[in-house]
Design an enzyme around this catalytic site. Structure first.
Site, short mmCIF file in Angstrom:
data_model
loop_
_atom_site.label_atom_id
_atom_site.label_comp_id
_atom_site.label_asym_id
_atom_site.label_seq_id
_atom_site.Cartn_x
_atom_site.Cartn_y
_atom_site.Cartn_z
N CYS B 26 0.83 -1.20 0.00
CA CYS B 26 0.00 0.00 0.00
C CYS B 26 0.87 1.25 0.00
CB CYS B 26 -0.93 0.01 1.20
SG CYS B 26 -0.07 -0.06 2.78
N HIS B 163 -2.09 1.35 7.32
CA HIS B 163 -2.45 1.26 5.91
C HIS B 163 -2.26 2.62 5.23
CE1 HIS B 163 -4.22 -0.26 2.32
NE2 HIS B 163 -5.34 0.43 2.42
N ASN B 199 -8.18 4.00 -2.32
CA ASN B 199 -7.58 2.81 -1.73
C ASN B 199 -6.90 1.98 -2.83
OD1 ASN B 199 -6.88 0.96 0.22
ND2 ASN B 199 -8.97 0.50 0.87
#
Lengths: 104, 242
Positions: B26, B163, B199
């Site tokens: 990520c 994240h 995302n």
């Protein structure tokens, strides 16, 4: 499917149907009936968890079935969590020094 | 600070939603999204190689997690980054197999900075410069489908951030949306401010790959590590978010 449903812990038919839709939608298959039963248990737990979040949420978010609904919270964290960032000491924030990088 | 901003409305600025699959990268995908957006705002659209950031990172274990600044340092060390087309994402890092020299550089950065941990300042920078990366607690995202996620610190610990994602805008919920979800009368309606977040879990997740997070209460630790690359030369060029 008939074999699979016989082997699982007693679950409401409706849940099994929802799980079947989840499998189709997210292209999930499991290697054996035991694994199927395990994932169905986790799925049921996660639906309850989503319901709980829905009740506690303070915004307009909706919670429910997602691509991660057959994973435990620990598995989700292990598979997608950036543990390096999570382990970082809060007092160790790094601030870059732009001037240093600009030098040739 | 404008009341709303959504870089997705400007054509060619935000690249398509990525999918990190089983690779915990990520940090590289958020950094790539940031560089792609800034490069597109200031020059022309590019889609850059996440795989290069993984293969050529100092530690070489990019699929086991990392920091956004590792990606920026890699781009600086390589004097730029190849295109996604030339050096595509494979879902796993190849240790000691950095192929950066083999491909043409399509984008580069001057430096990178960490912004103040203040949502107003973050919004101001986002609106006048472009999308920025943040690191959040992802716990509640496992069950998220749509809407504005607003959580107490007890539900989503702002200190435990795990994240990396890309902020692409902000706004306020409409009365129609709030009325649909809860019993709110038009007279007592107070719009919910939110961040629009890109995302890297594919377009099948959330709101077509995006989610919205409550703005103004450090929800899920969003203010902990706001970072951005800089692609301009000496003079800071301010742009306007649609």
């Amino acid at each position: 499917d008939a074999l699979q449903t016989q082997d699982v812990h007693p679950q409401p038919l409706e849940l099994i149907e929802v799980f079947k839709l989840f499998q189709i939608h997210f292209n999930r298959s499991y290697s054996n009936p035991a694994e199927y039963a395990h994932r169905l248990d986790i799925f049921a737990h996660n639906l309850a968890q989503a319901q709980q979040l829905q009740e506690e949420d303070l915004g307009t978010a909706e919670f429910g079935v997602t691509p991660f609904s057959d994973l435990t919270e620990e598995e989700f964290g292990q598979l997608y969590g950036n543990q390096k960032a999570a382990k970082m000491n809060p007092g160790m924030g790094i601030k870059a020094e732009p001037e240093k990088w600009r030098k040739p | 600070v404008p009341s709303t901003c959504d870089w997705r409305k400007a054509a060619g600025i935000i690249s398509p939603i990525k999918n990190q699959e089983n690779c915990k990268c990520c940090w590289a995908m958020a950094a790539a999204g940031n560089i792609e957006a800034l490069w597109s705002i200031n020059y022309w659209p590019v889609e850059i190689s996440v795989q290069e950031m993984l293969d050529c990172a100092r530690c070489g274990d990019g699929c086991e997690g990392g920091f956004v600044w590792d990606a920026y340092v890699t781009v600086l060390n390589q004097s730029g980054v190849a295109s996604e087309k030339d050096y595509p994402f494979e879902g796993q890092a190849k240790l000691h197999r950095c192929l950066a020299k083999k491909y043409k550089t399509v984008a580069w950065i001057q430096d990178f900075i960490m912004l103040p941990s203040d949502e107003q300042e973050i919004a101001s920078y986002l609106a006048t410069h472009g999308p920025i990366t943040v690191t959040i607690n992802m716990k509640m995202l496992q069950h998220y489908q749509k809407g504005v996620l607003k959580a107490k610190p007890t539900m989503c610990d702002p200190q435990h951030v795990d994240h990396c994602v890309l902020l692409v805008g902000f706004g306020k919920s409409s009365i129609e949306e709030d009325i649909r979800v809860e019993t709110v009368s038009s007279r007592s309606h107070r719009p919910t401010p939110y961040w629009i977040v890109k995302n890297s879990w594919g377009a099948n997740w959330g709101e077509e790959g995006y989610f919205r997070l409550y703005r103004g209460a450090n929800t899920c630790g969003i203010t902990k590590y706001p970072l951005t690359a800089r692609v301009n030369q000496q003079v800071e060029q301010q742009v306007s978010c649609p």
